[in-house]
Design a protein around this motif. Structure first.
Motif, mmCIF file in Angstrom:
data_model
loop_
_atom_site.group_PDB
_atom_site.id
_atom_site.type_symbol
_atom_site.label_atom_id
_atom_site.label_comp_id
_atom_site.label_asym_id
_atom_site.label_seq_id
_atom_site.Cartn_x
_atom_site.Cartn_y
_atom_site.Cartn_z
ATOM 1 N N ARG B 117 48.358 126.327 65.064
ATOM 2 C CA ARG B 117 47.755 124.691 64.714
ATOM 3 C C ARG B 117 47.959 123.534 64.706
ATOM 4 O O ARG B 117 47.940 122.227 64.630
ATOM 5 C CB ARG B 117 45.892 124.975 63.879
ATOM 6 N N LEU B 118 48.729 124.356 63.019
ATOM 7 C CA LEU B 118 50.058 122.512 62.306
ATOM 8 C C LEU B 118 50.873 122.151 63.439
ATOM 9 O O LEU B 118 50.840 121.413 63.622
ATOM 10 C CB LEU B 118 50.667 124.505 61.198
ATOM 11 N N ASP B 120 49.958 122.288 66.773
ATOM 12 C CA ASP B 120 48.968 121.113 67.776
ATOM 13 C C ASP B 120 49.074 119.802 67.126
ATOM 14 O O ASP B 120 49.566 118.455 67.504
ATOM 15 C CB ASP B 120 48.000 121.435 67.698
ATOM 16 N N GLY B 121 48.896 120.262 65.038
ATOM 17 C CA GLY B 121 48.869 118.075 64.763
ATOM 18 C C GLY B 121 50.173 118.160 64.648
ATOM 19 O O GLY B 121 50.256 115.919 65.241
ATOM 20 N N VAL B 122 51.497 118.370 64.630
ATOM 21 C CA VAL B 122 52.266 118.027 64.318
ATOM 22 C C VAL B 122 52.265 117.162 66.497
ATOM 23 O O VAL B 122 52.594 116.009 66.089
ATOM 24 C CB VAL B 122 53.764 118.790 65.103
ATOM 25 N N LEU B 123 52.385 117.796 67.504
ATOM 26 C CA LEU B 123 52.668 117.972 68.634
ATOM 27 C C LEU B 123 51.901 116.406 69.069
ATOM 28 O O LEU B 123 51.811 115.876 70.176
ATOM 29 C CB LEU B 123 52.558 119.023 69.541
ATOM 30 N N ALA B 124 50.846 116.143 68.117
ATOM 31 C CA ALA B 124 49.717 114.994 68.713
ATOM 32 C C ALA B 124 50.460 113.967 68.538
ATOM 33 O O ALA B 124 49.518 112.719 68.906
ATOM 34 C CB ALA B 124 48.624 115.326 67.835
ATOM 35 N N PHE B 125 51.575 113.702 67.412
ATOM 36 C CA PHE B 125 52.147 112.056 67.849
ATOM 37 C C PHE B 125 52.947 112.178 69.146
ATOM 38 O O PHE B 125 53.777 113.358 68.591
ATOM 39 C CB PHE B 125 52.622 112.150 65.869
ATOM 40 N N PRO B 126 53.142 111.101 69.647
ATOM 41 C CA PRO B 126 53.957 110.434 70.235
ATOM 42 C C PRO B 126 55.870 111.224 69.349
ATOM 43 O O PRO B 126 55.797 110.717 68.075
ATOM 44 C CB PRO B 126 54.603 109.226 70.268
ATOM 45 N N LEU B 128 58.880 110.087 69.227
ATOM 46 C CA LEU B 128 59.849 108.929 68.781
ATOM 47 C C LEU B 128 58.851 108.441 67.022
ATOM 48 O O LEU B 128 59.247 108.009 66.065
ATOM 49 C CB LEU B 128 59.795 108.126 69.508
ATOM 50 N N LEU B 129 57.093 108.104 67.237
ATOM 51 C CA LEU B 129 56.852 107.691 66.181
ATOM 52 C C LEU B 129 56.924 108.571 65.265
ATOM 53 O O LEU B 129 57.228 107.872 64.338
ATOM 54 C CB LEU B 129 55.071 107.196 66.750
ATOM 55 N N LEU B 130 56.886 109.713 65.703
ATOM 56 C CA LEU B 130 56.168 110.395 63.938
ATOM 57 C C LEU B 130 57.861 110.645 63.933
ATOM 58 O O LEU B 130 57.728 110.355 61.939
ATOM 59 C CB LEU B 130 56.287 112.405 64.468
ATOM 60 N N LEU B 132 60.061 108.540 63.173
ATOM 61 C CA LEU B 132 59.907 107.070 62.781
ATOM 62 C C LEU B 132 59.354 106.880 61.694
ATOM 63 O O LEU B 132 60.125 106.651 60.416
ATOM 64 C CB LEU B 132 59.481 106.172 63.999
ATOM 65 N N ALA B 133 57.737 107.595 61.326
ATOM 66 C CA ALA B 133 57.359 107.810 60.179
ATOM 67 C C ALA B 133 58.101 108.108 59.335
ATOM 68 O O ALA B 133 58.435 107.963 57.660
ATOM 69 C CB ALA B 133 55.965 108.146 60.268
ATOM 70 N N VAL B 134 59.029 109.554 59.854
ATOM 71 C CA VAL B 134 59.336 110.364 58.544
ATOM 72 C C VAL B 134 59.749 110.320 58.254
ATOM 73 O O VAL B 134 60.488 109.458 57.188
ATOM 74 C CB VAL B 134 59.657 111.778 59.226
ATOM 75 N N LEU C 27 48.499 114.956 57.797
ATOM 76 C CA LEU C 27 50.141 114.862 58.555
ATOM 77 C C LEU C 27 50.628 113.402 58.239
ATOM 78 O O LEU C 27 50.851 112.930 57.210
ATOM 79 C CB LEU C 27 50.613 115.414 59.651
ATOM 80 N N ILE C 31 52.995 112.014 55.815
ATOM 81 C CA ILE C 31 53.614 111.288 55.216
ATOM 82 C C ILE C 31 53.959 110.322 54.713
ATOM 83 O O ILE C 31 55.367 109.714 54.178
ATOM 84 C CB ILE C 31 54.165 111.624 56.796
ATOM 85 N N PHE C 319 46.248 109.232 71.721
ATOM 86 C CA PHE C 319 47.572 110.745 72.092
ATOM 87 C C PHE C 319 46.489 111.377 72.580
ATOM 88 O O PHE C 319 46.438 112.183 73.383
ATOM 89 C CB PHE C 319 48.774 111.119 71.068
#
Lengths: 343, 280, 346
Positions: B117-118, B120-126, B128-130, B132-134, C27, C31, C319
């Motif tokens: 599930r975790l 899935d949560g991470v994969l829910a972001f495109p 590049l965008l994730l 970028l945010a990090v 998340l 972040i 998404f």
């Protein structure tokens, strides 16, 4: 069918098929009279399925007919373009394919898959007529509640029911010839019997000629008028079903029958087996392909492919076997195998 | 049918060998370039006001930029930066992903459900965008961008390797190992890890290319390597201003290097995976 | 197919999407709110006075527990209060609303190019062996390596600087033209609705290069995926059966093979569309395209967290939403999926 029924509805003459540099069919002859049911038997790898695909012109990438001809209703179809063949397939010549579980398109309804066969060869057939005819076809193969089942998908059908649907599709346009490639191998024994019964009734009532390709001699014994035994891409013996089971004339046929637990055979008799393995099609001996495994082989067997030798059963139909010692095999047969299958 | 496919299969295999050799050669070329870049560090950042915006020539192979820096030296240094950052990101991502996959595949069911599930949560972001945010949250830098990529890569490895780890459980040799009472960690290390190693290799090759690309994209936007650094993405940003006034080489050269490296990595990953699916 | 399993299928998918949504929002909260340290400083910007900061901390509820902060964060997002962008000097929601049509138009056109291109190339490549198949396969493998921002630059150089057949990086419309009256926000559609042919052709000319640059990666990805699936499906036994009915090769290829092979491609197309929206962040700067990407990059450079935060969470929502829609569409394409607990055949 056309007005004058030709003597042979279906004929294969000296058919050779290669995949790349490897020859899989090495001159196959086969003839069908109207309404005749011929079994083609052999081990896997003997070229049976290639024969089915070749006569339909569906060999696929890499495979091609190098010589010989296939004629349907007296018309040579080997020279036809793919587009012209599309008008023959499903109308004059149709196919029931090996594995019913994978032979239907999983994402289309049963109705649309039957309807496709009907509409393809009856341009302008109305929607209602297609539906009506589909219902008739489904009930003729013994599917209950056909109206409801037309809207269902293949995964809602059992294996036996799917094979019945495939038969319904194959006979949709009353073809002259039906090629059945291992129609029952994927089914359990009781279902096998039911499906064969449906097939038998249908072809009898509609006068369809059948080529039944199988490795199951039991099915052949019950269903076919005549049997062709195939080995390494050639038909090595052709005979009436009863005669062949009674007295084979080719050592391979004899070995095949001896390795089989036919009903009526006493349990105390040991099953025989054929030594060695079927030959690789890439490295065949110049002579008889069975010679390396044959108990009766002589030096001359390895020299050239033997001419078919005609053997005449006493008062029976003409038959032949591709063996130099065919007469001998026939005469010396002790008759113990398949004694109950004459009738 | 089996025989039918052999000749065309042979032909296909030959073209795969060719692909493998070419892509490996290109990648080796970039490694050489990167090693050369170690000796060009000083050249790459030497500002020379007297020779700005020179076109490619014998003196400066890829020309010079608006501060007179040698573009070829910068591309060479950038090769090292890209490959080191991307391999760090993929290496850490693969290691953590493998640990998660083993925990999911061999551990209790609730842990599997939670970790997946975790993911899935991470994969829910495109992706590049994730990243970028990090990277932005940690303060724009090469290290932040690398960490951002690590976070997006972990669930990719975890998911694919978990599927393999689950499949391994039904293999006879693993069942046998269980039956004779070997401990789970022992089975994981001695049997499951070798079992998943093929998939791991292919995934590493495939993700390496996209990591190089993502890193350049992050630097291009401004959350990766910062300006004086000779990172390819940052160099392309630099080149944008001059490109349409005629000095195309400043932006085009590093991008061409980027394309060549990523394409070679993808071709390598492709031929590796074709090879193994043929064997399975 | 009875209605009950279909409803259960829908509900199951909706629940899964909801769980992912909660996780994704947590998340993004972690972040961009927790990691950077003092969100008040980041949101108010480097120029804010200490008093303003204190007021903002209070307003943001930073003195509350993490859980309470998360709830108010979600509440704010749901009510459309996405914060203030000091870099643009306006509310984040109004900045995004104003910029979104340009990005959407670019992404949609790129999407159509990628999907149509992929379907055509994959169908032709698998229909007949020959140079086209080889070319399509090689190009799609290489295409995966194209950095979109660099491709945009190269396209500009070739078609604008050297050949002169395309306008330079001048946004959505040449400066001497006025934008058509806003109806959809898409210049190509609005100019047609207004009957302004000059503006329409100018808008198309401006759109062509960025859309192509943006479409390259997804085209390559989808082409590879669909080609592989078509080639695999084409060897299925039912294809032989369909041909044996007398159905022609091409219509078998399109009606049966494509239909069966389409599922993974449809699933991926949804994801591809979402990545196109983020991918435009990389393209817009090159073409001076006045979309969301441009303000986002501007926001990043000026440490304007509010706008980045809103965009990141919004993208995740889109998404997940697209994934949900794709699941539903897949249910229609493949009847086997509609049965709860059923898995597609291996």
């Amino acid at each position: 069918m056309t007005g004058t029924t030709p003597e042979r509805v279906f004929a294969v003459d000296g058919l050779r098929v290669s995949y790349g540099d490897t020859e899989i069919l090495r001159g196959v002859d086969l003839m069908l009279a109207p309404g005749e049911k011929v079994g083609v038997v052999g081990e896997s790898g003997s070229g049976k399925s290639t024969l089915a695909l070749a006569v339909l012109g569906l060999l696929g990438a890499g495979g091609r007919i190098t010589s010989g001809r296939v004629s349907v209703l007296g018309r040579d179809v080997t020279g036809l373009s793919d587009r012209e063949l599309d008008r023959v397939r499903g109308r004059d010549l149709s196919l029931v394919f090996q594995d019913p579980l994978t032979s239907l398109d999983p994402v289309k309804t049963i109705g649309s898959q039957i309807g496709e066969a009907l509409r393809r060869h009856n341009r302008g057939m109305s929607k209602r007529d297609v539906a009506k005819r589909s219902v008739e076809l489904l009930s003729s193969v013994g599917v209950s509640a056909p109206e409801r089942r037309l809207a269902q998908y293949p995964h809602e059908f059992s294996g036996g029911m799917r094979q019945r649907v495939l038969i319904a599709i194959a006979i949709a346009n009353d073809p002259a010839v039906l090629i059945a490639d291992e129609p029952t191998t994927a089914l359990d024994v009781t279902t096998q019997a039911q499906v064969m019964e449906v097939l038998e009734d249908l072809v009898a009532s509609r006068g369809i000629s059948v080529v039944l390709i199988t490795h199951d001699l039991g099915v052949v014994a019950e269903f076919c008028d005549r049997v062709c035994v195939m080995y390494a891409g050639r038909i090595v013996e052709s005979a009436g079903a009863a005669e062949l089971f009674d007295r084979p004339a080719h050592p391979y046929s004899r070995a095949l029958l001896a390795s089989l637990a036919l009903p009526g055979r006493s349990r105390s008799e040991p099953l025989e087996w054929i030594p060695g393995a079927p030959p690789a099609m890439t490295s065949l001996p110049p002579g008889c392909a069975f010679a390396p495994r044959c108990a009766m082989a002589e030096p001359r067997c390895a020299e050239a492919i033997p001419e078919p030798e005609a053997v005449f059963a006493a008062g029976g139909s003409p038959r032949w076997a591709e063996c130099l010692r065919a007469g001998e095999v026939y005469d010396t047969h002790n008759g113990r195998v398949g004694a109950d299958h004459g009738a | 049918m089996a025989i039918a496919s052999t000749t065309s299969a042979r032909r296909r295999r030959r073209s795969r060998d060719w692909q493998l050799v070419t892509s490996a050669a290109v990648i080796a070329g970039f490694v050489v370039l990167a090693v050369g870049g170690l000796f060009l560090q000083e050249t790459a950042n030497r500002v020379d006001v007297s020779s700005t915006l020179l076109a490619p020539g014998p003196e400066h192979w890829f020309g010079t930029d608006n501060q007179g820096r040698d573009v070829f030296a910068r591309v060479a240094v950038g090769a090292g930066i890209s490959m080191i950052s991307a391999s760090t990101a993929v290496g850490i991502g693969a290691a953590v992903g493998l640990l998660i996959a083993l925990a999911c595949g061999l551990g209790p069911r609730w842990l599997d459900a939670l970790l997946m599930r975790l993911c899935d949560g991470v994969l829910a972001f495109p992706q590049l965008l994730l990243a970028l945010a990090v990277s932005m949250a940690l303060g724009a830098s090469l290290v932040s961008a690398t960490i951002g990529i690590v976070i997006t890569v972990i669930p990719i490895f975890a998911r694919t390797l978990r599927a393999e780890a689950l499949r391994s459980r039904s293999e006879p040799f693993i069942e046998a190992a269980r039956t004779i009472g070997l401990t789970t960690p022992h089975i994981a290390v001695r049997h499951v890890v070798p079992y998943v190693s093929t998939t791991l290799t292919i995934q590493v090759a495939a993700n390496f290319g996209s990591a190089v690309l993502t890193l350049a994209a992050l630097s291009f936007i401004g959350v990766g390597a910062q300006p004086p650094t000779a990172e390819w993405g940052a160099m392309i940003t630099d080149g944008l201003q001059n490109a349409l006034t005629g000095q195309w080489w400043i932006g085009v050269m590093p991008g061409a290097a980027l394309l060549a490296l990523v394409a070679a990595l993808n071709v390598l990953a492709d031929s590796l995976s074709q090879r193994t699916t043929g064997k399975r | 197919m009875s209605a009950v399993p279909t409803l259960r299928y829908l509900l199951g998918r909706a629940f899964g999407a909801l769980v992912t949504l909660v996780l994704a929002s947590a998340l993004s909260f972690a972040i961009l709110r927790v990691v950077p340290g003092d969100p008040a400083r980041l949101i108010a910007g480097p120029l804010a006075t200490p008093e303003a900061l204190a007021a903002l901390r209070d307003e943001l509820g930073l003195n509350d527990g993490i859980a309470a902060q998360y709830v108010s964060y979600i509440g704010g997002f749901l009510s459309g209060d996405w914060g203030y962008s000091f870099a643009s000097g306006a509310d984040v929601s109004s900045v995004l609303a104003q910029r979104l049509p340009a990005t959407l138009e670019l992404a949609l056109v790129a999407f159509v190019i990628a999907v149509v291109g992929a379907v055509v190339c994959a169908l032709l490549a698998t229909y007949r062996r020959g140079w086209f198949g080889t070319a399509s396969k090689s190009l799609s493998l290489l295409g995966l390596g194209f950095p979109p921002f660099w491709l945009g630059l190269v396209l500009l150089l070739v078609f604008s600087s050297w050949l002169g057949v395309s306008p330079g990086p001048s946004g959505r419309l040449s400066s001497y033209l006025t934008a058509p009256p806003q109806i959809t926000g898409f210049y190509t559609v609005d100019s047609l609705l207004a009957g302004d042919v000059v503006a329409f052709s100018d808008a198309v000319a401006h759109l062509a290069l960025p859309a192509l640059a943006l479409a390259m990666l997804p085209w390559a990805f989808l082409t590879r995926l669909l080609t592989a699936n078509l080639a695999e499906t084409a060897t299925s036994p039912y294809v032989v059966v369909v041909r044996s009915k007398g159905v022609g090769r091409w219509s078998t290829h399109v009606r049966h093979v494509l239909h069966n092979a389409a599922l993974p491609t449809i699933t991926s197309s949804g994801l591809v569309f979402a990545t196109l929206i983020t991918g435009s962040v990389l393209i817009e700067q090159v073409f001076d395209w006045p979309g969301v990407g441009e303000v986002l990059v501007g926001g990043i450079q000026r440490q304007d967290f509010a706008i980045v935060q809103a965009f990141v969470l919004l993208s995740a929502v889109v998404f997940i939403g697209i994934n949900f829609v794709v699941d539903i569409v897949n249910g229609f394409v493949d009847p086997r999926l509609r049965v709860v607990g059923a898995r597609s055949q291996p």
